[in-house]
Design a protein around this motif. Sequence first.
Motif, short mmCIF file in Angstrom:
data_model
loop_
_atom_site.label_atom_id
_atom_site.label_comp_id
_atom_site.label_asym_id
_atom_site.label_seq_id
_atom_site.Cartn_x
_atom_site.Cartn_y
_atom_site.Cartn_z
N LYS A 66 -6.26 -0.60 -9.34
CA LYS A 66 -5.43 -1.04 -10.87
C LYS A 66 -5.96 0.47 -11.40
CE LYS A 66 -6.49 -4.75 -11.82
NZ LYS A 66 -6.72 -6.20 -12.49
N ASN A 67 -5.13 1.45 -11.62
CA ASN A 67 -5.87 3.29 -12.20
C ASN A 67 -5.99 1.92 -13.74
OD1 ASN A 67 -5.02 3.58 -9.94
ND2 ASN A 67 -4.40 5.36 -11.01
N ARG A 68 -5.52 1.23 -14.36
CA ARG A 68 -6.18 1.25 -15.83
C ARG A 68 -6.82 -0.63 -15.37
NH1 ARG A 68 -1.97 2.20 -20.27
NH2 ARG A 68 -4.50 1.35 -21.58
N PRO A 69 -8.14 -1.16 -15.67
CA PRO A 69 -9.07 -2.24 -15.12
C PRO A 69 -8.17 -3.16 -15.92
CG PRO A 69 -11.16 -0.92 -15.80
CD PRO A 69 -8.80 0.34 -16.36
N LEU A 70 -7.50 -2.90 -17.04
CA LEU A 70 -6.77 -4.55 -17.32
C LEU A 70 -5.46 -4.39 -16.99
CD1 LEU A 70 -7.96 -3.97 -21.34
CD2 LEU A 70 -9.05 -5.50 -19.39
N SER A 71 -4.69 -3.55 -16.71
CA SER A 71 -3.73 -3.90 -15.36
C SER A 71 -3.58 -5.36 -14.85
CB SER A 71 -2.73 -2.63 -15.04
OG SER A 71 -3.14 -1.49 -15.42
N PRO A 72 -2.07 -6.03 -14.34
CA PRO A 72 -2.16 -7.13 -13.88
C PRO A 72 -2.30 -6.64 -12.30
CG PRO A 72 0.20 -6.60 -14.63
CD PRO A 72 -0.81 -5.62 -15.23
N ALA A 73 -2.32 -7.52 -11.40
CA ALA A 73 -2.46 -7.41 -9.67
C ALA A 73 -1.43 -6.27 -9.84
CB ALA A 73 -3.30 -8.24 -9.28
N ALA A 74 -1.04 -5.59 -8.72
CA ALA A 74 -0.07 -4.93 -8.30
C ALA A 74 1.07 -5.87 -7.79
CB ALA A 74 -0.82 -4.09 -6.76
N SER A 75 2.33 -6.10 -7.45
CA SER A 75 3.46 -7.02 -7.38
C SER A 75 3.32 -6.12 -5.36
CB SER A 75 3.85 -7.16 -8.24
OG SER A 75 3.96 -8.03 -9.46
N CYS A 76 3.43 -4.85 -5.43
CA CYS A 76 4.29 -3.92 -4.37
C CYS A 76 2.68 -3.84 -3.64
CB CYS A 76 4.79 -2.82 -4.57
SG CYS A 76 5.80 -2.74 -5.67
N ILE A 77 2.82 -3.91 -2.44
CA ILE A 77 2.42 -4.25 -1.30
C ILE A 77 1.74 -2.57 -0.47
CG2 ILE A 77 1.23 -5.28 0.54
CD1 ILE A 77 3.00 -7.51 -0.62
N ALA A 78 0.71 -1.94 -0.16
CA ALA A 78 0.70 -1.05 0.86
C ALA A 78 0.30 -1.60 1.79
CB ALA A 78 -0.58 0.41 -0.12
N LYS A 79 0.89 -0.81 2.78
CA LYS A 79 0.84 -1.63 4.45
C LYS A 79 0.65 0.08 5.59
CE LYS A 79 1.79 -6.08 4.21
NZ LYS A 79 1.48 -6.75 4.67
N GLY A 80 -0.33 -0.55 6.08
CA GLY A 80 -0.47 0.17 7.13
C GLY A 80 0.10 0.19 8.55
N LEU A 81 0.29 1.18 9.64
CA LEU A 81 1.07 1.51 10.66
C LEU A 81 2.09 0.47 11.10
CD1 LEU A 81 1.99 3.20 13.11
CD2 LEU A 81 0.08 2.33 13.85
N TRP A 82 3.55 0.37 10.79
CA TRP A 82 4.13 -0.51 11.39
C TRP A 82 3.98 -0.56 13.39
CZ3 TRP A 82 4.43 0.28 6.88
CH2 TRP A 82 5.55 -0.33 5.99
N THR A 83 4.27 -1.75 13.58
CA THR A 83 3.40 -2.15 15.00
C THR A 83 5.22 -2.85 15.26
OG1 THR A 83 3.35 -4.60 14.16
CG2 THR A 83 1.61 -2.98 14.30
N ALA A 84 6.49 -2.40 14.77
CA ALA A 84 7.62 -3.38 15.12
C ALA A 84 8.78 -2.06 14.46
CB ALA A 84 8.36 -4.38 15.12
N ASP A 85 10.26 -1.76 14.97
CA ASP A 85 10.78 -0.88 14.51
C ASP A 85 11.15 -1.58 13.26
OD1 ASP A 85 10.32 0.43 16.65
OD2 ASP A 85 12.36 0.53 17.35
N ALA A 86 11.44 -0.17 11.88
CA ALA A 86 12.41 -0.50 10.46
C ALA A 86 13.39 0.14 11.12
CB ALA A 86 11.04 0.31 9.97
N THR A 87 14.33 -0.20 9.87
CA THR A 87 15.55 0.31 9.85
C THR A 87 15.10 0.97 8.86
OG1 THR A 87 16.94 -1.69 10.98
CG2 THR A 87 17.90 -0.04 9.22
N ILE A 88 15.47 2.72 9.42
CA ILE A 88 15.16 3.42 7.89
C ILE A 88 17.03 3.57 7.17
CG2 ILE A 88 14.80 5.84 7.52
CD1 ILE A 88 12.80 4.57 9.10
N ALA A 89 17.09 3.43 6.53
CA ALA A 89 18.02 3.79 5.60
C ALA A 89 18.74 4.91 4.61
CB ALA A 89 18.13 2.22 4.22
N SER A 90 17.77 5.74 4.60
CA SER A 90 17.99 6.87 4.51
C SER A 90 16.59 8.11 3.91
CB SER A 90 18.50 7.02 2.96
OG SER A 90 16.80 6.55 1.86
N ASP A 91 16.27 9.13 4.51
CA ASP A 91 15.74 9.82 4.56
C ASP A 91 15.56 10.46 3.16
OD1 ASP A 91 14.29 12.55 4.60
OD2 ASP A 91 14.48 13.12 6.29
N THR A 92 14.65 10.65 1.92
CA THR A 92 14.41 10.98 0.38
C THR A 92 15.04 12.64 0.48
OG1 THR A 92 12.66 11.46 0.51
CG2 THR A 92 13.28 9.48 0.16
N GLY A 93 14.94 13.11 1.91
CA GLY A 93 14.69 14.76 1.30
C GLY A 93 13.73 15.42 1.82
#
Length: 144
Positions: A66-93
């Motif tokens: 949390k870049n500001r200590p009084l913010s709530p915990a993050a809802s989104c989750i940072a994840k490391g290396l995928w171990t099974a294929d994801a479906t690529i929806a789009s290349d952002t460019g």
Amino acid sequence: MARYSAGMTTAGAGTSVRPVFGLLSTATVTGQLREIQAWNTTATAVAFRVVSFTGGTPGADQTEHKNRPLSPAASCIAKGLWTADATIASDTGFHFQLGDAIGAAAVLTFGADGLETAAGATAGIGIVPVGTGQVIEVAFVWDE
């Protein structure tokens, strides 16, 4: 909005359908990616692209700061290396190349509105190699 960050040394090289690092949404909360930072850990050049994806099997949870200590915990989750294929929806460019030197770096920023993830527990934005990947240092900064 609150701002969060997470980073790591990637657990592997990834593939064109297995992100080396990504940010997952929830069913009701999306992340607005503001910045990606990446550094080369070897003396071999490597290229990556930023993609929207869904599914696959993400690797380990990363610690969201949390870049500001009084913010709530993050809802989104940072994840490391995928171990099974994801479906690529789009290349952002957005693509970047890390030069052939340890410490060669790239910083991508995404403007006033950021680069928003789609809603959904398996939806997210991540980075995948273009061609042969390798281990890198990476960090994401996002708002939610």
